[in-house]
Design a protein around this motif. Structure first.
Motif, PDB file in Angstrom:
ATOM      1  N   GLU A   1      51.555  42.723  58.522  1.00 48.82           N
ATOM      2  CA  GLU A   1      50.494  42.885  57.528  1.00 48.82           C
ATOM      3  C   GLU A   1      50.334  44.341  57.096  1.00 48.82           C
ATOM      4  OE1 GLU A   1      46.970  41.307  59.254  1.00 48.82           O
ATOM      5  OE2 GLU A   1      47.792  39.289  59.511  1.00 48.82           O
ATOM      6  N   ARG A   2      50.573  45.261  58.025  1.00 49.92           N
ATOM      7  CA  ARG A   2      50.442  46.692  57.729  1.00 49.92           C
ATOM      8  C   ARG A   2      51.709  47.400  58.200  1.00 49.92           C
ATOM      9  NH1 ARG A   2      44.813  47.911  57.033  1.00 49.92           N
ATOM     10  NH2 ARG A   2      45.276  50.115  57.385  1.00 49.92           N
ATOM     11  N   LEU A   3      52.305  48.169  57.302  1.00 49.06           N
ATOM     12  CA  LEU A   3      53.585  48.802  57.606  1.00 49.06           C
ATOM     13  C   LEU A   3      53.582  50.253  57.141  1.00 49.06           C
ATOM     14  CD1 LEU A   3      56.562  48.693  58.476  1.00 49.06           C
ATOM     15  CD2 LEU A   3      57.103  47.722  56.225  1.00 49.06           C
ATOM     16  N   ASP A   4      53.874  51.167  58.063  1.00 52.58           N
ATOM     17  CA  ASP A   4      53.919  52.598  57.758  1.00 52.58           C
ATOM     18  C   ASP A   4      55.343  53.106  57.944  1.00 52.58           C
ATOM     19  OD1 ASP A   4      53.629  55.312  57.467  1.00 52.58           O
ATOM     20  OD2 ASP A   4      51.896  55.493  58.788  1.00 52.58           O
ATOM     21  N   LEU A   5      55.993  53.458  56.834  1.00 56.36           N
ATOM     22  CA  LEU A   5      57.361  53.989  56.857  1.00 56.36           C
ATOM     23  C   LEU A   5      57.402  55.397  56.262  1.00 56.36           C
ATOM     24  CD1 LEU A   5      59.181  50.765  55.591  1.00 56.36           C
ATOM     25  CD2 LEU A   5      59.378  51.762  57.886  1.00 56.36           C
ATOM     26  N   SER A   6      56.293  56.096  56.317  1.00 56.71           N
ATOM     27  CA  SER A   6      56.196  57.413  55.691  1.00 56.71           C
ATOM     28  C   SER A   6      57.041  58.453  56.411  1.00 56.71           C
ATOM     29  CB  SER A   6      54.730  57.864  55.669  1.00 56.71           C
ATOM     30  OG  SER A   6      54.195  57.930  56.990  1.00 56.71           O
ATOM     31  N   GLY A   7      57.456  59.474  55.656  1.00 60.96           N
ATOM     32  CA  GLY A   7      58.165  60.601  56.234  1.00 60.96           C
ATOM     33  C   GLY A   7      59.561  60.298  56.713  1.00 60.96           C
ATOM     34  N   ASN A   8      60.261  59.382  56.034  1.00 60.58           N
ATOM     35  CA  ASN A   8      61.635  59.055  56.417  1.00 60.58           C
ATOM     36  C   ASN A   8      62.610  59.433  55.296  1.00 60.58           C
ATOM     37  OD1 ASN A   8      61.565  57.699  59.165  1.00 60.58           O
ATOM     38  ND2 ASN A   8      59.985  56.516  58.116  1.00 60.58           N
TER      39      ASN A   8
ATOM     40  N   LEU B   1      60.206  39.234  66.708  1.00 56.29           N
ATOM     41  CA  LEU B   1      59.863  40.042  65.536  1.00 56.29           C
ATOM     42  C   LEU B   1      58.783  39.372  64.691  1.00 56.29           C
ATOM     43  CD1 LEU B   1      63.338  41.404  64.332  1.00 56.29           C
ATOM     44  CD2 LEU B   1      61.770  42.296  66.075  1.00 56.29           C
ATOM     45  N   GLU B   2      58.731  38.043  64.736  1.00 56.96           N
ATOM     46  CA  GLU B   2      57.721  37.308  63.974  1.00 56.96           C
ATOM     47  C   GLU B   2      56.306  37.555  64.498  1.00 56.96           C
ATOM     48  OE1 GLU B   2      60.400  36.076  65.256  1.00 56.96           O
ATOM     49  OE2 GLU B   2      61.602  35.108  63.699  1.00 56.96           O
ATOM     50  N   SER B   3      56.188  38.107  65.693  1.00 57.36           N
ATOM     51  CA  SER B   3      54.869  38.345  66.295  1.00 57.36           C
ATOM     52  C   SER B   3      54.296  39.703  65.900  1.00 57.36           C
ATOM     53  CB  SER B   3      54.971  38.279  67.822  1.00 57.36           C
ATOM     54  OG  SER B   3      55.429  37.007  68.245  1.00 57.36           O
ATOM     55  N   ILE B   4      55.083  40.521  65.237  1.00 59.81           N
ATOM     56  CA  ILE B   4      54.633  41.869  64.869  1.00 59.81           C
ATOM     57  C   ILE B   4      53.715  41.797  63.649  1.00 59.81           C
ATOM     58  CG2 ILE B   4      55.357  44.155  64.112  1.00 59.81           C
ATOM     59  CD1 ILE B   4      57.986  43.701  65.577  1.00 59.81           C
ATOM     60  N   LEU B   5      52.484  42.294  63.796  1.00 61.47           N
ATOM     61  CA  LEU B   5      51.510  42.296  62.702  1.00 61.47           C
ATOM     62  C   LEU B   5      51.300  43.705  62.139  1.00 61.47           C
ATOM     63  CD1 LEU B   5      48.775  39.919  64.198  1.00 61.47           C
ATOM     64  CD2 LEU B   5      50.729  39.329  62.737  1.00 61.47           C
ATOM     65  N   PHE B   6      51.376  44.708  63.003  1.00 63.40           N
ATOM     66  CA  PHE B   6      51.204  46.095  62.597  1.00 63.40           C
ATOM     67  C   PHE B   6      52.418  46.883  63.071  1.00 63.40           C
ATOM     68  CE2 PHE B   6      47.077  44.231  63.643  1.00 63.40           C
ATOM     69  CZ  PHE B   6      46.416  44.353  62.424  1.00 63.40           C
ATOM     70  N   LEU B   7      52.988  47.676  62.160  1.00 63.66           N
ATOM     71  CA  LEU B   7      54.214  48.392  62.506  1.00 63.66           C
ATOM     72  C   LEU B   7      54.196  49.796  61.914  1.00 63.66           C
ATOM     73  CD1 LEU B   7      57.029  48.356  63.779  1.00 63.66           C
ATOM     74  CD2 LEU B   7      57.892  47.298  61.680  1.00 63.66           C
ATOM     75  N   LYS B   8      54.383  50.783  62.777  1.00 62.12           N
ATOM     76  CA  LYS B   8      54.412  52.177  62.337  1.00 62.12           C
ATOM     77  C   LYS B   8      55.734  52.800  62.758  1.00 62.12           C
ATOM     78  CE  LYS B   8      50.689  54.530  62.296  1.00 62.12           C
ATOM     79  NZ  LYS B   8      49.465  55.295  62.618  1.00 62.12           N
ATOM     80  N   LEU B   9      56.525  53.187  61.749  1.00 60.84           N
ATOM     81  CA  LEU B   9      57.828  53.809  61.981  1.00 60.84           C
ATOM     82  C   LEU B   9      57.922  55.069  61.126  1.00 60.84           C
ATOM     83  CD1 LEU B   9      60.066  50.594  61.771  1.00 60.84           C
ATOM     84  CD2 LEU B   9      59.312  51.765  63.854  1.00 60.84           C
ATOM     85  N   LYS B  10      57.036  55.999  61.344  1.00 58.07           N
ATOM     86  CA  LYS B  10      56.966  57.187  60.497  1.00 58.07           C
ATOM     87  C   LYS B  10      57.678  58.383  61.137  1.00 58.07           C
ATOM     88  CE  LYS B  10      53.008  59.253  60.166  1.00 58.07           C
ATOM     89  NZ  LYS B  10      51.570  59.536  59.921  1.00 58.07           N
TER      90      LYS B  10
END
Length: 257
Positions: A50-57, A24-33
């Motif tokens: 660094e960038r995290l998208d949790l929109s629409g939840n 999990l420490e290797s994740i830099l960009f994550l999209k869970l929308k």
């Protein structure tokens, strides 16, 4: 992961399968929308994201995000958030989208004023028709500027920094150009010998001006026409750039999927 009749919780298995990363420490960009998340679970273990998208939840509790010290861009639009206090620990946060949530007052955002790197905040999005109850307050805009005096962009509007004057100029010119098309058409009609009547609220000269001196197409008119098409091209380039960024982020976050 929860059963089909329950809300979704973020798990280690979910994160690894969606990113292709073993750690999990290797994740830099994550999209869970748009996947029905209501519990952020172990997302706080992605300490280098660094960038995290949790929109629409269906998220309301942001506590698991407090450990993300490197996080710079966070999209939480279209959730059920009313308390943003846990985000005060995200010390590197620069861009925050909270549009389409349940934030009821500007006081609820006071904790974010501690974020020294925060440059962009969005609480409403007219394109997506997202907003927050706080945006209905007539003093919303001015109060936000008091709390965040160094903010560069609020709700998509550039407020300070290089380019702010140009942004405002283009915005004003764009608004004026919307009403300029019928005016320009009348100019063309006059040039061809048919005088068109301008709407009362658009008249720039006296009623008898055209009778005394038939108008010709001037350098100013040509400049305005060129500016109109340049502005149009800029919009198209901006849309293309946004598409490229979206595809790149999707590729980087999906890994081998």
């Amino acid at each position: 992961m929860s059963n089909s009749d329950e809300n979704v919780k973020v798990t280690v298995q979910m994160l690894k399968s969606r990113t292709g990363q073993f750690e999990l420490e290797s994740i830099l960009f994550l999209k869970l929308k748009n996947i029905g998340i209501s519990n952020l679970g172990c997302i706080g273990d992605c300490v280098n994201v660094e960038r995290l998208d949790l929109s629409g939840n269906d998220i309301s509790n942001l506590s698991p995000l407090s450990s993300l010290k490197i996080l710079a861009v966070l999209n939480l639009s279209a959730n059920r958030i009313s308390n943003v206090d846990p985000l005060r620990s995200c010390e590197n946060l620069q861009n925050l989208n909270l549009s389409g949530n349940l934030i009821g007052s500007v006081d609820s955002l006071l904790s974010l004023s501690e974020l020294k790197n925060l440059e962009m905040i969005r609480l409403k999005d007219t394109v997506c028709n997202f907003s927050n109850p706080v945006c209905m307050n007539t003093a919303y805009h001015s109060t936000m500027l008091e709390i965040f005096p160094k903010i560069k962009c609020l709700d998509g509007e550039r407020l300070s920094g290089r380019g702010s004057d140009l942004y405002q100029l283009c915005k004003e010119m764009d608004d004026s150009l919307k009403g300029l098309v019928p005016f320009y058409c009348n100019i063309e009609m006059c040039s061809s010998g048919h005088v068109g009547e301008l709407p009362d609220h658009k008249k720039w000269v006296e009623d008898n001006y055209w009778e005394l001196k038939p108008i010709q197409k001037t350098q100013l008119n040509e400049a305005v026409e060129k500016f109109y098409y340049i502005l149009k091209e800029c919009r198209e380039l901006n849309n293309k750039a946004a598409d490229v960024i979206e595809k790149t982020e999707r590729t980087l976050s999906s890994g081998k999927e």
